[in-house]
Design an enzyme around this catalytic site. Structure first.
Site, PDB file in Angstrom:
ATOM      1  N   ASP A   1      45.841  55.878  27.047  1.00  0.00           N
ATOM      2  CA  ASP A   1      46.444  57.206  27.202  1.00  0.00           C
ATOM      3  C   ASP A   1      47.348  57.270  28.436  1.00  0.00           C
ATOM      4  O   ASP A   1      47.103  56.581  29.428  1.00  0.00           O
ATOM      5  CB  ASP A   1      45.306  58.236  27.321  1.00  0.00           C
ATOM      6  CG  ASP A   1      45.803  59.650  27.103  1.00  0.00           C
ATOM      7  OD1 ASP A   1      46.931  59.835  26.609  1.00  0.00           O
ATOM      8  OD2 ASP A   1      45.055  60.583  27.446  1.00  0.00           O
TER       9      ASP A   1
ATOM     10  N   LEU B   1      38.099  36.032  20.385  1.00  0.00           N
ATOM     11  CA  LEU B   1      38.101  37.490  20.478  1.00  0.00           C
ATOM     12  C   LEU B   1      38.494  38.160  19.154  1.00  0.00           C
ATOM     13  O   LEU B   1      39.476  37.764  18.518  1.00  0.00           O
ATOM     14  CB  LEU B   1      39.096  37.875  21.584  1.00  0.00           C
ATOM     15  CG  LEU B   1      39.546  39.311  21.718  1.00  0.00           C
ATOM     16  CD1 LEU B   1      38.393  40.213  22.138  1.00  0.00           C
ATOM     17  CD2 LEU B   1      40.655  39.412  22.747  1.00  0.00           C
TER      18      LEU B   1
ATOM     19  N   HIS C   1      55.670  53.938  25.967  1.00  0.00           N
ATOM     20  CA  HIS C   1      55.025  53.135  24.906  1.00  0.00           C
ATOM     21  C   HIS C   1      55.512  51.686  24.973  1.00  0.00           C
ATOM     22  O   HIS C   1      54.757  50.744  24.754  1.00  0.00           O
ATOM     23  CB  HIS C   1      55.339  53.717  23.523  1.00  0.00           C
ATOM     24  CG  HIS C   1      54.837  55.130  23.330  1.00  0.00           C
ATOM     25  ND1 HIS C   1      53.574  55.510  23.688  1.00  0.00           N
ATOM     26  CD2 HIS C   1      55.426  56.232  22.821  1.00  0.00           C
ATOM     27  CE1 HIS C   1      53.400  56.797  23.401  1.00  0.00           C
ATOM     28  NE2 HIS C   1      54.518  57.258  22.876  1.00  0.00           N
TER      29      HIS C   1
HETATM   30  C1  FPP Z   1      48.834  57.720  24.137  1.00  0.00           C
HETATM   31  O1  FPP Z   1      49.663  58.092  25.235  1.00  0.00           O
HETATM   32  C2  FPP Z   1      49.390  56.567  23.463  1.00  0.00           C
HETATM   33  C3  FPP Z   1      49.712  56.456  22.144  1.00  0.00           C
HETATM   34  C4  FPP Z   1      49.539  57.542  21.155  1.00  0.00           C
HETATM   35  C5  FPP Z   1      50.309  55.232  21.613  1.00  0.00           C
HETATM   36  C6  FPP Z   1      49.620  53.964  21.998  1.00  0.00           C
HETATM   37  C7  FPP Z   1      50.541  52.863  21.668  1.00  0.00           C
HETATM   38  C8  FPP Z   1      50.742  51.802  22.417  1.00  0.00           C
HETATM   39  C9  FPP Z   1      49.993  51.541  23.661  1.00  0.00           C
HETATM   40  C10 FPP Z   1      51.771  50.833  21.972  1.00  0.00           C
HETATM   41  C11 FPP Z   1      51.277  49.458  21.764  1.00  0.00           C
HETATM   42  C12 FPP Z   1      50.113  49.326  20.900  1.00  0.00           C
HETATM   43  C13 FPP Z   1      49.944  48.331  19.996  1.00  0.00           C
HETATM   44  C14 FPP Z   1      48.638  48.154  19.334  1.00  0.00           C
HETATM   45  C15 FPP Z   1      51.019  47.422  19.624  1.00  0.00           C
HETATM   46  P1  FPP Z   1      50.430  59.455  25.143  1.00  0.00           P
HETATM   47  O2  FPP Z   1      51.741  59.247  24.511  1.00  0.00           O
HETATM   48  O3  FPP Z   1      49.560  60.474  24.466  1.00  0.00           O
HETATM   49  O4  FPP Z   1      50.622  59.819  26.648  1.00  0.00           O
HETATM   50  P2  FPP Z   1      50.582  61.279  27.265  1.00  0.00           P
HETATM   51  O5  FPP Z   1      49.156  61.737  27.163  1.00  0.00           O
HETATM   52  O6  FPP Z   1      51.015  61.059  28.664  1.00  0.00           O
HETATM   53  O7  FPP Z   1      51.513  62.150  26.494  1.00  0.00           O
END
Ligand code: FPP
Length: 236
Positions: A16, A127, A33
């Site tokens: 997050d 893993l 991201h």
């Molecule tokens: C949450 O942060 C994150 C996500 C919804 C996306 C997670 C995706 C990745 C880490 C990309 C790579 C993953 C893989 C498996 C290739 P947020 O956008 O909700 O952040 P915020 O709370 O600050 O808005």
């Protein structure tokens, strides 16, 4: 890492804070991201190297489809690109990739990249990397219940066959319980992530956005895990 340190068998990571990481740098959310992918690669290599057996990553929740269409499209393309091009470390470290979540309504391109990765890594034995994509615990419990009801209806199982192990086997994947759940960004929520599997997990909430969750920060988390006194409802 010290040889006396206990490495959790199954670690869950709620990645997050990507959006906030980017916004605080005056960048658009999607840049967070993008940076998260490189953080994730370093972490996966490290976790494989120190001998973690199972890792579950919360990549995209069933609820994340409510986000702006542009962000959803960006994430879908990022998944395709990452699975096709960025996961080269996986072969070297014998990582087996599996996915948890509903296939529908994921785009065809994402499904293709997921299936290829699963197929390429199916014989790996180090893993296990469980990527939760279009995943939600509520959906998982609904889907498991439907599966179990249809087994019962067709006479393949008896009511007495249903016990805790049976439920575990009929979730999206038959995984051991989570020992340690890390959620970055300072939010104290599970957000529909692996509720059944997390029933006796230890929780850790570093106030760091995921793109900054380095290998050093991960090692701090493992040290914190080692300070916990796990009783599983008993006395120690
Ligand atoms: C949450 O942060 C994150 C996500 C919804 C996306 C997670 C995706 C990745 C880490 C990309 C790579 C993953 C893989 C498996 C290739 P947020 O956008 O909700 O952040 P915020 O709370 O600050 O808005």
């Amino acid at each position: 890492m010290d040889k006396d340190i206990i490495i959790p068998n199954h670690i869950g990571i709620i990645m997050d804070g990507n959006g906030r990481w980017a916004q605080e740098r005056g960048q658009i959310r999607t840049m967070g991201h993008k940076k998260a992918v490189s953080t994730l690669k370093d972490l996966c290599i490290h976790m494989a190297d120190i001998g973690v057996k199972y890792v579950s990553l919360y990549a995209f929740s069933t609820e994340n489809f409510k986000r702006d269409i542009k962000e959803v499209d960006f994430l879908m393309k990022l998944f395709i690109n990452t699975f096709n091009k960025e996961f080269d470390f996986i072969k070297k470290r014998h990582v087996k990739v599996i996915f948890s979540g509903r296939r529908d309504p994921l785009p065809e391109g994402v499904l293709k990249a997921m299936d290829a990765l699963v197929d390429e890594t199916k014989n790996n034995d180090k893993l296990v990397l469980n990527i939760c994509l279009n995943y939600g615990s509520h959906a998982e419990i609904v889907d498991m219940t439907k599966k179990v009801c249809s087994l019962y209806k067709s006479g393949k199982i008896d009511l007495n066959d249903i016990d805790e192990e049976f439920i575990q086997r009929n979730l999206y994947n038959d995984l051991p319980p989570l020992d340690f759940v890390i959620r970055t960004s300072g939010e104290y929520r599970l957000s529909n992530f692996m509720m059944y599997q997390a029933s006796y997990a230890e929780f850790y909430f570093p106030k760091i956005y995921f793109p900054d969750f380095t290998v050093e920060e991960f090692d701090k988390a493992i040290l914190e895990f080692n300070k916990r006194n796990r009783r599983f409802g008993g006395v120690k």
